[in-house]
Design an enzyme around this catalytic site. Structure first.
Site, short mmCIF file in Angstrom:
data_model
loop_
_atom_site.label_atom_id
_atom_site.label_comp_id
_atom_site.label_asym_id
_atom_site.label_seq_id
_atom_site.Cartn_x
_atom_site.Cartn_y
_atom_site.Cartn_z
N ASP A 82 -12.93 -18.65 0.94
CA ASP A 82 -13.67 -19.48 1.90
C ASP A 82 -12.80 -20.67 2.32
O ASP A 82 -12.27 -21.39 1.46
CB ASP A 82 -14.95 -19.97 1.18
CG ASP A 82 -15.91 -20.68 2.11
OD1 ASP A 82 -15.93 -20.36 3.30
OD2 ASP A 82 -16.65 -21.55 1.61
N HIS A 83 -12.65 -20.86 3.62
CA HIS A 83 -11.86 -21.99 4.16
C HIS A 83 -10.46 -22.10 3.55
O HIS A 83 -10.09 -23.14 3.00
CB HIS A 83 -12.61 -23.32 3.99
CG HIS A 83 -13.85 -23.41 4.82
ND1 HIS A 83 -13.82 -23.58 6.19
CD2 HIS A 83 -15.15 -23.33 4.47
CE1 HIS A 83 -15.06 -23.60 6.65
NE2 HIS A 83 -15.88 -23.45 5.63
N HIS A 184 -21.36 -28.62 7.83
CA HIS A 184 -21.42 -28.38 6.37
C HIS A 184 -22.13 -29.52 5.64
O HIS A 184 -22.04 -30.67 6.02
CB HIS A 184 -20.01 -28.31 5.79
CG HIS A 184 -19.25 -27.09 6.19
ND1 HIS A 184 -18.24 -27.10 7.11
CD2 HIS A 184 -19.35 -25.81 5.77
CE1 HIS A 184 -17.74 -25.89 7.24
NE2 HIS A 184 -18.40 -25.08 6.44
N GLY A 185 -22.78 -29.14 4.55
CA GLY A 185 -23.26 -30.14 3.59
C GLY A 185 -24.59 -30.80 3.94
O GLY A 185 -24.91 -31.84 3.38
N GLY A 213 -22.11 -23.59 7.15
CA GLY A 213 -23.00 -24.75 7.08
C GLY A 213 -24.45 -24.35 7.23
O GLY A 213 -25.28 -25.10 7.74
N ALA A 214 -24.80 -23.15 6.76
CA ALA A 214 -26.14 -22.63 7.04
C ALA A 214 -27.24 -23.27 6.18
O ALA A 214 -28.42 -23.04 6.43
CB ALA A 214 -26.15 -21.11 6.87
N SER A 215 -26.86 -24.10 5.21
CA SER A 215 -27.90 -24.85 4.49
C SER A 215 -28.62 -25.79 5.44
O SER A 215 -29.75 -26.20 5.17
CB SER A 215 -27.27 -25.68 3.36
OG SER A 215 -26.71 -24.83 2.39
N ASN A 234 -23.09 -18.26 5.42
CA ASN A 234 -22.56 -18.97 4.26
C ASN A 234 -23.52 -20.04 3.74
O ASN A 234 -23.97 -20.90 4.51
CB ASN A 234 -21.28 -19.71 4.68
CG ASN A 234 -20.12 -18.78 4.97
OD1 ASN A 234 -20.29 -17.58 5.05
ND2 ASN A 234 -18.95 -19.35 5.13
O1 G3H Z 1 -18.11 -22.32 3.79
C1 G3H Z 1 -19.14 -22.63 3.20
C2 G3H Z 1 -20.38 -22.77 3.91
O2 G3H Z 1 -20.20 -22.91 5.26
C3 G3H Z 1 -21.50 -23.48 3.22
O3 G3H Z 1 -22.13 -24.47 3.98
O4 G3H Z 1 -22.63 -26.06 2.13
O5 G3H Z 1 -23.67 -26.32 4.33
O6 G3H Z 1 -24.33 -24.44 2.87
P1 G3H Z 1 -23.27 -25.36 3.29
ZN ZN Z 2 -17.93 -23.27 5.69
#
Ligand code: G3H
Ligand code: ZN
Length: 288
Positions: A82-83, A184-185, A213-215, A234
Protein backbone atom coordinates in the site's frame (compact mmCIF):
# COMPACT_ATOMS: atom_id res chain seq x y z
CA UNK A 1 -4.97 -21.62 0.18
CA UNK A 2 -1.82 -19.96 -1.18
CA UNK A 3 -1.86 -16.29 -2.14
CA UNK A 4 -3.64 -15.19 -5.31
CA UNK A 5 -2.95 -11.96 -7.17
CA UNK A 6 -5.41 -9.06 -7.14
CA UNK A 7 -5.75 -9.21 -10.93
CA UNK A 8 -8.47 -11.88 -11.18
CA UNK A 9 -10.14 -10.77 -7.95
CA UNK A 10 -10.64 -7.22 -9.21
CA UNK A 11 -11.66 -8.28 -12.72
CA UNK A 12 -14.41 -10.43 -11.14
CA UNK A 13 -15.44 -7.54 -8.90
CA UNK A 14 -15.58 -5.22 -11.92
CA UNK A 15 -17.81 -7.70 -13.77
CA UNK A 16 -20.02 -8.35 -10.75
CA UNK A 17 -20.19 -4.65 -9.72
CA UNK A 18 -19.00 -5.13 -6.18
CA UNK A 19 -15.79 -4.15 -4.40
CA UNK A 20 -13.12 -6.12 -2.59
CA UNK A 21 -12.10 -4.89 0.86
CA UNK A 22 -8.41 -4.02 1.17
CA UNK A 23 -7.64 -3.84 4.86
CA UNK A 24 -4.38 -2.64 6.37
CA UNK A 25 -2.31 -5.33 8.06
CA UNK A 26 -0.67 -3.58 10.99
CA UNK A 27 -0.10 -6.36 13.55
CA UNK A 28 -0.83 -10.01 14.21
CA UNK A 29 -4.27 -9.50 15.78
CA UNK A 30 -5.44 -7.29 12.92
CA UNK A 31 -4.17 -9.79 10.32
CA UNK A 32 -6.06 -12.56 12.14
CA UNK A 33 -9.17 -10.36 12.35
CA UNK A 34 -9.12 -9.66 8.59
CA UNK A 35 -8.57 -13.25 7.44
CA UNK A 36 -10.90 -14.89 9.97
CA UNK A 37 -13.73 -12.48 9.16
CA UNK A 38 -13.29 -12.80 5.40
CA UNK A 39 -13.38 -16.60 5.77
CA UNK A 40 -16.54 -16.43 7.91
CA UNK A 41 -18.19 -14.17 5.32
CA UNK A 42 -16.87 -16.14 2.31
CA UNK A 43 -15.34 -12.97 0.89
CA UNK A 44 -12.17 -12.68 -1.22
CA UNK A 45 -9.86 -10.30 0.62
CA UNK A 46 -6.78 -8.12 0.19
CA UNK A 47 -4.38 -7.55 3.06
CA UNK A 48 -2.21 -4.56 2.46
CA UNK A 49 0.95 -3.42 4.16
CA UNK A 50 2.10 0.17 4.08
CA UNK A 51 5.77 1.12 4.19
CA UNK A 52 5.15 2.15 7.83
CA UNK A 53 3.74 -1.28 8.71
CA UNK A 54 6.67 -2.97 6.98
CA UNK A 55 9.10 -0.82 8.98
CA UNK A 56 7.24 -1.63 12.21
CA UNK A 57 6.86 -5.40 11.84
CA UNK A 58 9.58 -6.27 9.32
CA UNK A 59 8.91 -7.38 5.74
CA UNK A 60 9.59 -11.05 6.47
CA UNK A 61 7.25 -11.02 9.49
CA UNK A 62 4.38 -9.44 7.52
CA UNK A 63 4.72 -11.97 4.70
CA UNK A 64 5.06 -14.89 7.13
CA UNK A 65 2.06 -13.92 9.28
CA UNK A 66 -0.25 -13.32 6.33
CA UNK A 67 0.94 -16.49 4.58
CA UNK A 68 0.40 -18.75 7.60
CA UNK A 69 -3.11 -17.39 8.10
CA UNK A 70 -3.98 -17.47 4.37
CA UNK A 71 -2.96 -21.11 4.07
CA UNK A 72 -5.49 -22.09 6.75
CA UNK A 73 -8.52 -20.73 4.88
CA UNK A 74 -10.37 -21.50 1.64
CA UNK A 75 -11.04 -17.94 0.45
CA UNK A 76 -8.69 -16.14 -1.98
CA UNK A 77 -6.23 -13.87 -0.15
CA UNK A 78 -3.88 -11.35 -1.80
CA UNK A 79 -0.98 -9.49 -0.22
CA UNK A 80 -0.58 -5.95 -1.52
CA UNK A 81 1.93 -3.13 -0.98
CA UNK A 82 0.00 0.00 0.00
CA UNK A 83 1.39 3.42 -1.03
CA UNK A 84 4.80 2.21 -2.11
CA UNK A 85 6.35 5.63 -2.66
CA UNK A 86 9.78 3.99 -2.78
CA UNK A 87 10.70 2.19 -6.00
CA UNK A 88 13.05 -0.12 -4.08
CA UNK A 89 10.30 -1.03 -1.61
CA UNK A 90 8.30 -2.30 -4.58
CA UNK A 91 11.25 -4.49 -5.65
CA UNK A 92 11.69 -5.84 -2.11
CA UNK A 93 7.99 -6.69 -1.80
CA UNK A 94 7.95 -8.42 -5.18
CA UNK A 95 10.93 -10.52 -4.09
CA UNK A 96 9.35 -11.25 -0.70
CA UNK A 97 6.22 -12.75 -2.26
CA UNK A 98 3.65 -9.91 -2.40
CA UNK A 99 1.01 -10.66 -5.03
CA UNK A 100 0.10 -7.05 -5.77
CA UNK A 101 2.06 -3.78 -5.73
CA UNK A 102 1.33 -0.08 -5.56
CA UNK A 103 3.69 2.56 -6.81
CA UNK A 104 2.56 5.89 -5.37
CA UNK A 105 4.12 8.71 -7.36
CA UNK A 106 1.25 11.10 -6.64
CA UNK A 107 3.57 13.74 -5.22
CA UNK A 108 5.65 13.76 -8.42
CA UNK A 109 4.96 15.78 -11.56
CA UNK A 110 2.81 13.86 -14.10
CA UNK A 111 5.72 12.89 -16.41
CA UNK A 112 7.90 11.72 -13.53
CA UNK A 113 4.98 9.76 -12.04
CA UNK A 114 4.51 8.06 -15.44
CA UNK A 115 8.23 7.27 -15.73
CA UNK A 116 8.57 5.70 -12.26
CA UNK A 117 5.23 3.86 -12.38
CA UNK A 118 6.17 2.36 -15.74
CA UNK A 119 9.44 1.05 -14.30
CA UNK A 120 7.54 -0.74 -11.52
CA UNK A 121 4.96 -2.10 -13.99
CA UNK A 122 7.67 -3.54 -16.29
CA UNK A 123 9.34 -5.29 -13.37
CA UNK A 124 6.10 -6.57 -11.78
CA UNK A 125 4.50 -7.74 -15.03
CA UNK A 126 7.62 -9.79 -15.80
CA UNK A 127 6.58 -11.80 -12.72
CA UNK A 128 2.81 -11.68 -13.48
CA UNK A 129 2.15 -9.36 -10.54
CA UNK A 130 -0.35 -6.51 -11.03
CA UNK A 131 0.31 -2.87 -10.11
CA UNK A 132 -1.87 -0.08 -8.73
CA UNK A 133 -0.83 3.56 -9.04
CA UNK A 134 -2.18 6.90 -7.84
CA UNK A 135 -3.30 9.93 -9.81
CA UNK A 136 -4.28 13.26 -8.31
CA UNK A 137 -3.47 13.55 -4.61
CA UNK A 138 -5.64 11.80 -2.03
CA UNK A 139 -3.92 13.55 0.90
CA UNK A 140 -4.22 13.06 4.65
CA UNK A 141 -6.28 14.76 7.36
CA UNK A 142 -4.17 16.71 9.84
CA UNK A 143 -5.10 16.19 13.51
CA UNK A 144 -6.48 19.71 13.76
CA UNK A 145 -8.06 19.87 10.28
CA UNK A 146 -11.72 20.91 10.10
CA UNK A 147 -13.81 18.75 7.71
CA UNK A 148 -14.81 21.84 5.67
CA UNK A 149 -11.20 22.90 5.13
CA UNK A 150 -10.16 19.33 4.31
CA UNK A 151 -12.94 19.03 1.70
CA UNK A 152 -11.74 22.20 -0.02
CA UNK A 153 -8.20 20.76 -0.22
CA UNK A 154 -9.60 17.51 -1.65
CA UNK A 155 -11.41 19.35 -4.44
CA UNK A 156 -8.19 21.02 -5.58
CA UNK A 157 -6.29 17.77 -6.04
CA UNK A 158 -8.73 15.38 -7.73
CA UNK A 159 -7.68 13.23 -10.71
CA UNK A 160 -8.48 14.63 -14.16
CA UNK A 161 -10.28 12.00 -16.33
CA UNK A 162 -8.35 12.76 -19.55
CA UNK A 163 -5.06 12.49 -17.64
CA UNK A 164 -6.22 9.18 -16.19
CA UNK A 165 -6.66 7.79 -19.72
CA UNK A 166 -3.17 9.00 -20.68
CA UNK A 167 -1.66 7.70 -17.43
CA UNK A 168 -3.12 4.20 -17.81
CA UNK A 169 -2.05 3.99 -21.47
CA UNK A 170 1.49 5.21 -20.82
CA UNK A 171 2.16 3.11 -17.72
CA UNK A 172 0.23 -0.12 -18.35
CA UNK A 173 -1.05 -0.21 -14.74
CA UNK A 174 -3.72 -2.72 -13.75
CA UNK A 175 -5.75 -0.59 -11.28
CA UNK A 176 -6.02 3.12 -10.68
CA UNK A 177 -6.25 4.89 -7.34
CA UNK A 178 -7.75 8.17 -8.51
CA UNK A 179 -8.37 11.04 -6.11
CA UNK A 180 -12.17 11.38 -6.30
CA UNK A 181 -13.28 13.05 -3.07
CA UNK A 182 -11.88 11.12 -0.12
CA UNK A 183 -8.97 11.96 2.14
CA UNK A 184 -6.98 9.58 4.37
CA UNK A 185 -7.43 9.37 8.11
CA UNK A 186 -11.03 10.67 8.59
CA UNK A 187 -12.54 9.67 11.92
CA UNK A 188 -16.03 10.74 10.77
CA UNK A 189 -17.53 9.96 7.37
CA UNK A 190 -17.94 13.38 5.78
CA UNK A 191 -16.42 12.77 2.32
CA UNK A 192 -18.52 13.38 -0.79
CA UNK A 193 -17.46 11.30 -3.78
CA UNK A 194 -17.40 12.98 -7.19
CA UNK A 195 -19.54 10.32 -8.91
CA UNK A 196 -19.54 11.80 -12.46
CA UNK A 197 -15.73 12.00 -12.23
CA UNK A 198 -15.49 8.33 -11.18
CA UNK A 199 -17.80 7.32 -14.05
CA UNK A 200 -15.76 9.31 -16.57
CA UNK A 201 -12.44 7.90 -15.34
CA UNK A 202 -13.85 4.39 -15.49
CA UNK A 203 -15.23 4.92 -18.99
CA UNK A 204 -11.96 6.39 -20.34
CA UNK A 205 -9.44 4.20 -18.51
CA UNK A 206 -11.32 0.88 -18.43
CA UNK A 207 -9.33 -0.38 -15.44
CA UNK A 208 -10.80 -1.26 -12.01
CA UNK A 209 -10.73 1.80 -9.74
CA UNK A 210 -9.52 1.92 -6.14
CA UNK A 211 -11.02 4.07 -3.39
CA UNK A 212 -8.49 5.19 -0.78
CA UNK A 213 -9.35 6.93 2.48
CA UNK A 214 -12.65 5.05 2.55
CA UNK A 215 -13.01 5.36 6.34
CA UNK A 216 -14.20 8.87 5.52
CA UNK A 217 -17.10 7.78 3.28
CA UNK A 218 -20.49 6.68 4.62
CA UNK A 219 -22.34 3.60 3.32
CA UNK A 220 -24.40 5.55 0.83
CA UNK A 221 -21.32 7.19 -0.73
CA UNK A 222 -19.56 3.81 -0.84
CA UNK A 223 -22.50 2.18 -2.65
CA UNK A 224 -22.68 5.03 -5.17
CA UNK A 225 -18.92 4.72 -5.71
CA UNK A 226 -19.17 0.99 -6.38
CA UNK A 227 -21.96 1.51 -8.94
CA UNK A 228 -19.75 4.12 -10.64
CA UNK A 229 -16.73 1.79 -10.98
CA UNK A 230 -14.91 1.37 -7.66
CA UNK A 231 -13.69 -2.25 -7.28
CA UNK A 232 -11.17 -2.09 -4.39
CA UNK A 233 -11.86 -0.20 -1.18
CA UNK A 234 -9.10 0.60 1.32
CA UNK A 235 -9.88 0.77 5.02
CA UNK A 236 -7.37 1.44 7.77
CA UNK A 237 -8.52 4.24 10.10
CA UNK A 238 -11.83 2.64 11.10
CA UNK A 239 -10.08 -0.57 12.12
CA UNK A 240 -7.50 1.39 14.12
CA UNK A 241 -10.31 3.32 15.83
CA UNK A 242 -12.31 0.24 16.86
CA UNK A 243 -9.19 -1.69 17.89
CA UNK A 244 -7.71 1.04 20.08
CA UNK A 245 -11.07 2.12 21.54
CA UNK A 246 -11.65 -1.45 22.76
CA UNK A 247 -8.14 -1.57 24.26
CA UNK A 248 -8.84 1.68 26.12
CA UNK A 249 -12.17 0.33 27.42
CA UNK A 250 -10.62 -2.93 28.66
CA UNK A 251 -7.75 -1.14 30.40
CA UNK A 252 -10.15 1.36 31.97
CA UNK A 253 -12.40 -1.42 33.28
CA UNK A 254 -9.43 -3.54 34.46
CA UNK A 255 -6.64 -1.11 35.37
CA UNK A 256 -4.58 -3.89 37.01
CA UNK A 257 -4.63 -6.16 33.92
CA UNK A 258 -1.09 -7.06 32.80
CA UNK A 259 -1.86 -9.84 30.30
CA UNK A 260 -1.63 -8.30 26.80
CA UNK A 261 -3.77 -11.14 25.44
CA UNK A 262 -6.69 -10.04 27.60
CA UNK A 263 -6.42 -6.54 26.12
CA UNK A 264 -5.62 -7.43 22.51
CA UNK A 265 -8.09 -10.33 22.28
CA UNK A 266 -11.19 -8.12 22.73
CA UNK A 267 -9.57 -5.50 20.44
CA UNK A 268 -9.27 -8.14 17.72
CA UNK A 269 -12.98 -9.00 18.15
CA UNK A 270 -13.87 -5.30 17.77
CA UNK A 271 -11.78 -5.13 14.59
CA UNK A 272 -13.62 -8.19 13.25
CA UNK A 273 -17.00 -6.48 13.66
CA UNK A 274 -16.07 -3.41 11.61
CA UNK A 275 -14.42 -5.59 8.94
CA UNK A 276 -17.58 -7.75 8.78
CA UNK A 277 -19.73 -4.66 8.44
CA UNK A 278 -17.53 -3.24 5.62
CA UNK A 279 -17.52 -6.57 3.73
CA UNK A 280 -21.34 -6.48 3.69
CA UNK A 281 -21.46 -2.89 2.44
CA UNK A 282 -18.85 -3.59 -0.26
CA UNK A 283 -21.01 -6.42 -1.63
CA UNK A 284 -18.22 -9.01 -1.57
CA UNK A 285 -19.85 -11.23 1.08
CA UNK A 286 -20.38 -14.71 -0.40
CA UNK A 287 -18.26 -14.02 -3.50
CA UNK A 288 -15.52 -16.50 -2.59
O1 G3H B 1 -4.20 3.24 1.79
C1 G3H B 1 -4.90 3.12 2.79
C2 G3H B 1 -6.26 3.60 2.80
O2 G3H B 1 -6.51 4.49 1.79
C3 G3H B 1 -6.93 3.75 4.13
O3 G3H B 1 -7.58 4.97 4.33
O4 G3H B 1 -7.13 5.21 6.77
O5 G3H B 1 -8.77 6.63 5.64
O6 G3H B 1 -9.25 4.24 5.98
P1 G3H B 1 -8.23 5.27 5.76
ZN1 ZN C 1 -4.49 5.12 0.80
Amino acid sequence: MSFVTTKEMLKEAQKGRYAIGAFNANNMEIIQAIIETAEEERAPVILQASQGAIKYAGLDMIVAMVKVMAEKVKIPVALHLDHGTDYYQNIKCLRAGFTSLMYDGSKLAFDENVKMTKKVVEMAHACDIPVEAELGQIGKMGDSDEPGVALEKVKESMAVPEEALKFVKLTGIDFLAAAVGTIHGCRTPFAKLDIPRIEKIRELSGVPLVLHGASGADDQEIRKGISAGICKINIDTRIRMEFSQKMREVIKANPQEIDPRKILGPAKEAAKEIIRDRIKVFGCKGKA
